[in-house]
Enzyme design. Structure first.
Site, mmCIF file in Angstrom:
data_model
loop_
_atom_site.group_PDB
_atom_site.id
_atom_site.type_symbol
_atom_site.label_atom_id
_atom_site.label_comp_id
_atom_site.label_asym_id
_atom_site.label_seq_id
_atom_site.Cartn_x
_atom_site.Cartn_y
_atom_site.Cartn_z
ATOM 1 N N GLU A 132 35.151 39.491 0.699
ATOM 2 C CA GLU A 132 36.446 39.370 0.017
ATOM 3 C C GLU A 132 37.290 40.625 0.162
ATOM 4 O OE1 GLU A 132 35.588 38.127 -3.995
ATOM 5 O OE2 GLU A 132 34.767 36.209 -3.326
ATOM 6 N N LYS A 264 38.008 26.798 -8.899
ATOM 7 C CA LYS A 264 37.945 26.805 -7.441
ATOM 8 C C LYS A 264 38.124 25.366 -6.965
ATOM 9 C CE LYS A 264 34.634 30.630 -6.825
ATOM 10 N NZ LYS A 264 33.179 30.950 -6.836
#
Ligand code: PGA
Ligand code: ZN
Length: 352
Positions: A132, A264
């Site tokens: 990330e 998500k």
């Protein structure tokens, strides 16, 4: 497989389209067609409907009144399964809550990120990054990672706690085995109480506003106890715990576990169900947080969704790597398009 089943349906009827795909899949967990395939069609349909209506997606889904830009939760240091070299704790995030605007928040986040890089180099650590975009130095102690981040915040000219708050994603489900938590890189074992004490110590010593997956996804007792202890002051975020699933969330609400939920879209698999879970969380007083995945594309739909749904927090990684910056860039564009109407969510987004 999906297209023939949708032929003739109207793009504006998102719920019907999503429902048709769920029926076509025919399994509770979307294991037949796969959540990623269903979600891709679901989001593409929403984007197409917005285009046909001549509106940006955030406006098409949210209406004209939605003008709030979320606080970016930027993962700037981490490890776990996202980076082999880093600490056991998966993510350390900065939240520039004190910024005057979203663009100022991105600027602060970026300045702190690069200060941290310089600091790590000066101290002889690696500046390689994880999935990330957060740095993944060989640091074992959570407190040491946090001290470095605080130093970077100060060096960049910001006040920790006031301008910038911290968040952690422990992602500890991966540590849980036979009723205890085994940190793979440190090679030590903590029972539920020792792990809870660890988080409590960090929360009392540092300006931590949010703890994600601080207990394992099947450790409901651990979640209940930690929520009772810290839930009035800290966002306790269920990611693996809830997997964006309304039924799991309802189980958590009934149990008094967590007070926030990571959203998500590909965990649940359609836009309609994503929105349903956000609304269910809000009704129960749980804070929703829109989120990317560690495996990502440059698609920036979650940026539009955050604004459309009025979600005050977005987790989209470091200000680094194209698939992460795509979300921040999209939010900058939305802020620009909203002009004087744009409001930055700021510290209020973290209020319980
Ligand atoms: P994942 O990581 O996308 O690999 O689940 C992100 C997170 O744990 O928040
Ligand atoms: Zn997580």
């Amino acid at each position: 497989v999906i297209a023939p089943a949708l032929r003739g349906m109207r793009a504006g009827e998102q719920q019907s389209i999503d429902r048709r795909m769920c029926e076509l899949d025919g399994t509770g967990g979307k294991s037949h067609l796969g959540a990623n395939a269903i979600l891709a069609v679901s989001l593409a349909n929403a984007q197409a409907a917005a285009k046909a209506a001549g509106m940006p997606l955030y406006r098409f889904l949210g209406g004209t009144g939605m003008n709030r830009l979320p606080v970016p939760m930027m993962n700037i240091l981490g490890g776990g399964v996202h980076a082999a070299g880093g600490p056991d704790t998966q993510e350390f995030m900065i939240l520039p809550v004190g910024a005057a605007s979203f663009s100022e928040a991105v600027r602060a986040g970026s300045e702190i990120y690069h200060q941290l890089g310089r600091l790590l180099l000066a101290k002889g650590f690696s500046t390689a990054v994880g999935d990330e975009g957060g740095y993944a130095p060989a640091i074992e102690e959570d407190a040491q990672a946090i001290e470095l981040i605080l130093e970077a915040i100060r060096k960049a000219g910001y006040a920790p706690g006031l301008d910038v708050k911290l968040a952690i994603d422990g992602a500890v489900s991966g540590w849980y085995r036979d009723g205890a938590y085994h940190r793979p890189k440190r090679g030590d074992t903590l029972d539920r109480e020792a792990l809870a004490d660890h988080w409590k110590r960090l929360v009392s010593a540092y300006p931590i506003a949010s703890l994600e997956d601080p207990m394992g996804e099947e450790d409901w007792t651990g979640w209940q106890q930690l929520t009772a202890a810290l839930g009035s002051t800290v966002r306790l975020v269920g990611d693996d715990l809830f997997v964006t699933c309304k039924a799991r969330l309802e189980q958590g609400i009934a149990a008094g576990a967590a007070n926030a939920i990571l959203i998500k879209p590909n965990q649940v698999g359609t836009l309609s169900e994503t929105i349903e879970t956000v609304r269910a969380a809000e009704r129960a007083g749980y804070t929703p947080i829109l989120s990317h995945r560690s495996g990502e594309t440059e698609d920036s739909t979650i940026a539009d969704l955050a604004v459309a749904l009025g979600v005050g927090l977005i987790k989209a990684g470091a200000p680094c790597r194209g698939e992460r910056t795509a979300k921040y860039t999209r939010l900058l564009r939305i802020e620009g398009a909203l002009g004087g109407q744009a409001v930055y969510a700021g510290a209020e987004a973290l209020a319980g």
